[in-house]
Design a protein around this motif. Sequence first.
Motif, PDB file in Angstrom:
ATOM      1  N   SER A   3       0.845  -1.200   0.000  1.00 31.64           N
ATOM      2  CA  SER A   3       0.000   0.000   0.000  1.00 31.64           C
ATOM      3  C   SER A   3       0.875   1.244   0.000  1.00 31.64           C
ATOM      4  O   SER A   3       1.815   1.336   0.792  1.00 31.64           O
ATOM      5  CB  SER A   3      -0.900   0.029   1.231  1.00 31.64           C
ATOM      6  OG  SER A   3      -1.790  -1.043   1.234  1.00 31.64           O
ATOM      7  N   SER A   5       0.616   5.769  -0.711  1.00 26.69           N
ATOM      8  CA  SER A   5      -0.237   6.948  -0.870  1.00 26.69           C
ATOM      9  C   SER A   5       0.622   8.100  -1.350  1.00 26.69           C
ATOM     10  O   SER A   5       1.830   8.120  -1.100  1.00 26.69           O
ATOM     11  CB  SER A   5      -0.900   7.325   0.453  1.00 26.69           C
ATOM     12  OG  SER A   5      -1.788   6.323   0.876  1.00 26.69           O
ATOM     13  N   PHE A 120      -5.302  13.127  -3.604  1.00 25.14           N
ATOM     14  CA  PHE A 120      -4.415  12.089  -3.106  1.00 25.14           C
ATOM     15  C   PHE A 120      -4.853  10.739  -3.668  1.00 25.14           C
ATOM     16  O   PHE A 120      -6.046  10.523  -3.913  1.00 25.14           O
ATOM     17  CB  PHE A 120      -4.445  12.022  -1.574  1.00 25.14           C
ATOM     18  CG  PHE A 120      -3.993  13.276  -0.922  1.00 25.14           C
ATOM     19  CD1 PHE A 120      -2.655  13.481  -0.610  1.00 25.14           C
ATOM     20  CD2 PHE A 120      -4.899  14.286  -0.617  1.00 25.14           C
ATOM     21  CE1 PHE A 120      -2.227  14.650  -0.011  1.00 25.14           C
ATOM     22  CE2 PHE A 120      -4.487  15.463  -0.011  1.00 25.14           C
ATOM     23  CZ  PHE A 120      -3.148  15.647   0.287  1.00 25.14           C
ATOM     24  N   TYR A 121      -3.877   9.847  -3.871  1.00 24.10           N
ATOM     25  CA  TYR A 121      -4.179   8.481  -4.282  1.00 24.10           C
ATOM     26  C   TYR A 121      -3.759   7.526  -3.174  1.00 24.10           C
ATOM     27  O   TYR A 121      -2.824   7.786  -2.427  1.00 24.10           O
ATOM     28  CB  TYR A 121      -3.474   8.113  -5.593  1.00 24.10           C
ATOM     29  CG  TYR A 121      -1.962   8.101  -5.508  1.00 24.10           C
ATOM     30  CD1 TYR A 121      -1.287   6.961  -5.079  1.00 24.10           C
ATOM     31  CD2 TYR A 121      -1.225   9.215  -5.857  1.00 24.10           C
ATOM     32  CE1 TYR A 121       0.105   6.950  -4.992  1.00 24.10           C
ATOM     33  CE2 TYR A 121       0.155   9.217  -5.776  1.00 24.10           C
ATOM     34  CZ  TYR A 121       0.817   8.088  -5.337  1.00 24.10           C
ATOM     35  OH  TYR A 121       2.179   8.077  -5.240  1.00 24.10           O
ATOM     36  N   ASP A 122      -4.488   6.440  -3.034  1.00 24.98           N
ATOM     37  CA  ASP A 122      -4.154   5.317  -2.166  1.00 24.98           C
ATOM     38  C   ASP A 122      -4.139   4.102  -3.087  1.00 24.98           C
ATOM     39  O   ASP A 122      -5.173   3.768  -3.681  1.00 24.98           O
ATOM     40  CB  ASP A 122      -5.199   5.149  -1.055  1.00 24.98           C
ATOM     41  CG  ASP A 122      -5.274   6.379  -0.167  1.00 24.98           C
ATOM     42  OD1 ASP A 122      -4.240   6.805   0.352  1.00 24.98           O
ATOM     43  OD2 ASP A 122      -6.389   6.923  -0.002  1.00 24.98           O
TER      44      ASP A 122
END
Length: 130
Positions: A3, A5, A120-122
């Motif tokens: 993961s 971000s 924002f991206y996750d």
Amino acid sequence: MTSISGEFSVGMTTRDAEGESPAIGRMLLDKQYRGALEARGAGQMLATHGSTAGSAAYVALETVTGTLLGREGSFALVHHGRMDRGQPTLLITVVPDSGTGALAGLSGRMGIRVEGHQHFYDFEFTLPTP
């Protein structure tokens, strides 16, 4: 699953939907991802709205080219977003077998957050060991 971000910026250019319903909007996407994903995203989006305020949908295809955790290549994303009377759902996934270069075999999904005017991206993904 890994993961990460980070931030991204997005530009959208409206395109004429020649011969299409005027209720369908078409936009070109130009994104810059920053962080563990250093890349440019380019794609197209189609969007429409329902007859009730707060109801709409969009679909998009995007090609992302750059580096992911230092590994260079590209991959494609497919977006499916809905707004049902103000209740959003969004699914963005890596197109199977779309990874190239050091990103071959990439799979995963991406979320988008907007905080104030920042995007924002996750990104949760799996990537074969080189």
